[in-house]
Motif scaffolding. Structure first.
Motif, PDB file in Angstrom:
ATOM      1  N   LEU A 103     -10.096  14.154   0.787  1.00 29.55           N
ATOM      2  CA  LEU A 103      -9.711  15.478   1.285  1.00 29.55           C
ATOM      3  C   LEU A 103      -9.860  15.492   2.790  1.00 29.55           C
ATOM      4  CD1 LEU A 103     -11.390  17.963  -1.233  1.00 29.55           C
ATOM      5  CD2 LEU A 103      -8.948  17.673  -0.827  1.00 29.55           C
ATOM      6  N   SER A 104      -8.996  16.236   3.460  1.00 25.12           N
ATOM      7  CA  SER A 104      -9.124  16.390   4.902  1.00 25.12           C
ATOM      8  C   SER A 104     -10.417  17.152   5.201  1.00 25.12           C
ATOM      9  CB  SER A 104      -7.917  17.140   5.470  1.00 25.12           C
ATOM     10  OG  SER A 104      -7.867  18.448   4.928  1.00 25.12           O
TER      11      SER A 104
ATOM     12  N   ALA B  78      -5.852  19.412   2.756  1.00 24.27           N
ATOM     13  CA  ALA B  78      -4.866  18.366   2.476  1.00 24.27           C
ATOM     14  C   ALA B  78      -5.542  17.243   1.689  1.00 24.27           C
ATOM     15  CB  ALA B  78      -4.275  17.814   3.764  1.00 24.27           C
ATOM     16  N   LEU B  79      -4.763  16.605   0.838  1.00 25.50           N
ATOM     17  CA  LEU B  79      -5.258  15.499   0.033  1.00 25.50           C
ATOM     18  C   LEU B  79      -4.487  14.244   0.395  1.00 25.50           C
ATOM     19  CD1 LEU B  79      -6.910  14.319  -2.368  1.00 25.50           C
ATOM     20  CD2 LEU B  79      -5.050  15.098  -3.860  1.00 25.50           C
ATOM     21  N   ARG B  80      -5.211  13.139   0.525  1.00 25.89           N
ATOM     22  CA  ARG B  80      -4.605  11.837   0.797  1.00 25.89           C
ATOM     23  C   ARG B  80      -5.018  10.893  -0.326  1.00 25.89           C
ATOM     24  NH1 ARG B  80      -3.656   8.739   6.056  1.00 25.89           N
ATOM     25  NH2 ARG B  80      -3.529   6.594   5.360  1.00 25.89           N
ATOM     26  N   ILE B  81      -4.029  10.354  -1.043  1.00 24.28           N
ATOM     27  CA  ILE B  81      -4.279   9.387  -2.101  1.00 24.28           C
ATOM     28  C   ILE B  81      -3.761   8.037  -1.626  1.00 24.28           C
ATOM     29  CG2 ILE B  81      -3.681   8.663  -4.449  1.00 24.28           C
ATOM     30  CD1 ILE B  81      -3.609  11.577  -5.254  1.00 24.28           C
TER      31      ILE B  81
ATOM     32  N   ARG C  85       0.852  -1.185   0.000  1.00 25.25           N
ATOM     33  CA  ARG C  85       0.000   0.000   0.000  1.00 25.25           C
ATOM     34  C   ARG C  85       0.887   1.234   0.000  1.00 25.25           C
ATOM     35  NH1 ARG C  85      -4.233  -0.009   4.458  1.00 25.25           N
ATOM     36  NH2 ARG C  85      -5.042  -1.505   2.994  1.00 25.25           N
ATOM     37  N   VAL C  86       0.491   2.209  -0.792  1.00 20.84           N
ATOM     38  CA  VAL C  86       1.220   3.475  -0.891  1.00 20.84           C
ATOM     39  C   VAL C  86       0.259   4.583  -0.503  1.00 20.84           C
ATOM     40  CG1 VAL C  86       2.414   5.055  -2.455  1.00 20.84           C
ATOM     41  CG2 VAL C  86       2.653   2.587  -2.777  1.00 20.84           C
ATOM     42  N   ILE C  87       0.703   5.483   0.367  1.00 21.07           N
ATOM     43  CA  ILE C  87      -0.091   6.646   0.768  1.00 21.07           C
ATOM     44  C   ILE C  87       0.672   7.895   0.362  1.00 21.07           C
ATOM     45  CG2 ILE C  87      -1.134   7.918   2.684  1.00 21.07           C
ATOM     46  CD1 ILE C  87      -2.424   5.193   2.254  1.00 21.07           C
ATOM     47  N   LEU C  88       0.022   8.747  -0.419  1.00 21.17           N
ATOM     48  CA  LEU C  88       0.582  10.054  -0.790  1.00 21.17           C
ATOM     49  C   LEU C  88      -0.295  11.087  -0.100  1.00 21.17           C
ATOM     50  CD1 LEU C  88       0.923   9.334  -4.604  1.00 21.17           C
ATOM     51  CD2 LEU C  88       2.742   9.255  -2.895  1.00 21.17           C
ATOM     52  N   GLU C  89       0.310  11.974   0.667  1.00 20.99           N
ATOM     53  CA  GLU C  89      -0.487  12.926   1.434  1.00 20.99           C
ATOM     54  C   GLU C  89       0.248  14.245   1.541  1.00 20.99           C
ATOM     55  OE1 GLU C  89      -3.006  12.931   5.619  1.00 20.99           O
ATOM     56  OE2 GLU C  89      -1.473  11.436   5.295  1.00 20.99           O
ATOM     57  N   GLY C  90      -0.492  15.346   1.405  1.00 22.93           N
ATOM     58  CA  GLY C  90       0.130  16.650   1.553  1.00 22.93           C
ATOM     59  C   GLY C  90      -0.853  17.786   1.400  1.00 22.93           C
ATOM     60  N   GLY C  91      -0.399  18.960   1.779  1.00 24.32           N
ATOM     61  CA  GLY C  91      -1.221  20.154   1.723  1.00 24.32           C
ATOM     62  C   GLY C  91      -1.271  20.797   0.356  1.00 24.32           C
ATOM     63  N   ASP C  92      -0.330  20.481  -0.511  1.00 18.18           N
ATOM     64  CA  ASP C  92      -0.335  21.001  -1.870  1.00 18.18           C
ATOM     65  C   ASP C  92      -1.050  19.973  -2.738  1.00 18.18           C
ATOM     66  OD1 ASP C  92       0.167  21.807  -4.487  1.00 18.18           O
ATOM     67  OD2 ASP C  92       2.217  22.455  -4.045  1.00 18.18           O
ATOM     68  N   LEU C  93      -2.345  20.195  -2.974  1.00 20.32           N
ATOM     69  CA  LEU C  93      -3.182  19.225  -3.668  1.00 20.32           C
ATOM     70  C   LEU C  93      -2.637  18.873  -5.045  1.00 20.32           C
ATOM     71  CD1 LEU C  93      -5.969  21.309  -2.332  1.00 20.32           C
ATOM     72  CD2 LEU C  93      -6.131  18.867  -2.026  1.00 20.32           C
ATOM     73  N   ALA C  94      -2.182  19.871  -5.781  1.00 23.65           N
ATOM     74  CA  ALA C  94      -1.648  19.632  -7.123  1.00 23.65           C
ATOM     75  C   ALA C  94      -0.384  18.780  -7.061  1.00 23.65           C
ATOM     76  CB  ALA C  94      -1.371  20.949  -7.830  1.00 23.65           C
ATOM     77  N   ALA C  95       0.456  19.008  -6.067  1.00 27.45           N
ATOM     78  CA  ALA C  95       1.689  18.236  -5.934  1.00 27.45           C
ATOM     79  C   ALA C  95       1.388  16.775  -5.606  1.00 27.45           C
ATOM     80  CB  ALA C  95       2.585  18.849  -4.864  1.00 27.45           C
ATOM     81  N   VAL C  96       0.391  16.523  -4.776  1.00 25.29           N
ATOM     82  CA  VAL C  96       0.023  15.151  -4.435  1.00 25.29           C
ATOM     83  C   VAL C  96      -0.504  14.440  -5.685  1.00 25.29           C
ATOM     84  CG1 VAL C  96      -1.480  13.700  -3.009  1.00 25.29           C
ATOM     85  CG2 VAL C  96      -0.435  15.742  -2.022  1.00 25.29           C
TER      86      VAL C  96
END
Length: 100
Positions: free
Chosen positions: A51-52, A57-60, A18-29
Motif C-alpha cells: 500500500l502507498s 493506492a495498491l501496488r502488486i 516482472r509485472v507491476i499492477l498499480e492503482g488507486g482502486d484497490l479492488a480493481a488492482v
C-alpha cells in the motif's frame, strides 16, 4: 517462527518477466491480479503487495513466464508485424484500392 517467502517464478530466465499492477482502486488492482492468475495459471505468481504511505493506492508485484505463443494468442499476429513491412513496396502504388 520463520517468515514464509512469497511464490516466485524464475525472473533470471529469458522467459520470466516482472509485472507491476498499480492503482488507486484497490479492488480493481486485486481483480486484475485474479484475472491474470486465471488467464495464465501456474505461469503467473504474485510476489508482493504494498500500500502507498497514504493507503490510497495498491501496488502488486508479480512474475510471469511468457513466450511468443502466449503473446501471439493475447495480441494476435497483426500486432507483431514490424512497422517497415506494412508500407507498400516500391512500385506498388500509393496503397489505395480501386481505380487506376
Amino acid at each position: 517462527m520463520a517468515r514464509e517467502t512469497p511464490a516466485q517464478l524464475p525472473l533470471g530466465t529469458s522467459r520470466g518477466i516482472r509485472v507491476i499492477l498499480e492503482g488507486g482502486d484497490l479492488a480493481a488492482v486485486e481483480a486484475a491480479a485474479v484475472e491474470m492468475k486465471l488467464r495464465f495459471g501456474a505461469r503467473f505468481a504474485v510476489t508482493g503487495r504494498r500500500l502507498s504511505p497514504d493507503r490510497q493506492a495498491l501496488r502488486i508485484s508479480a512474475s510471469l513466464l511468457a513466450n511468443i505463443d502466449t503473446a501471439m494468442d493475447a495480441e494476435g499476429a497483426r500486432q507483431w508485424t514490424p512497422p517497415e513491412s506494412s508500407a507498400p513496396a516500391p512500385g506498388e502504388g500509393d496503397g489505395r484500392t480501386g481505380g487506376s
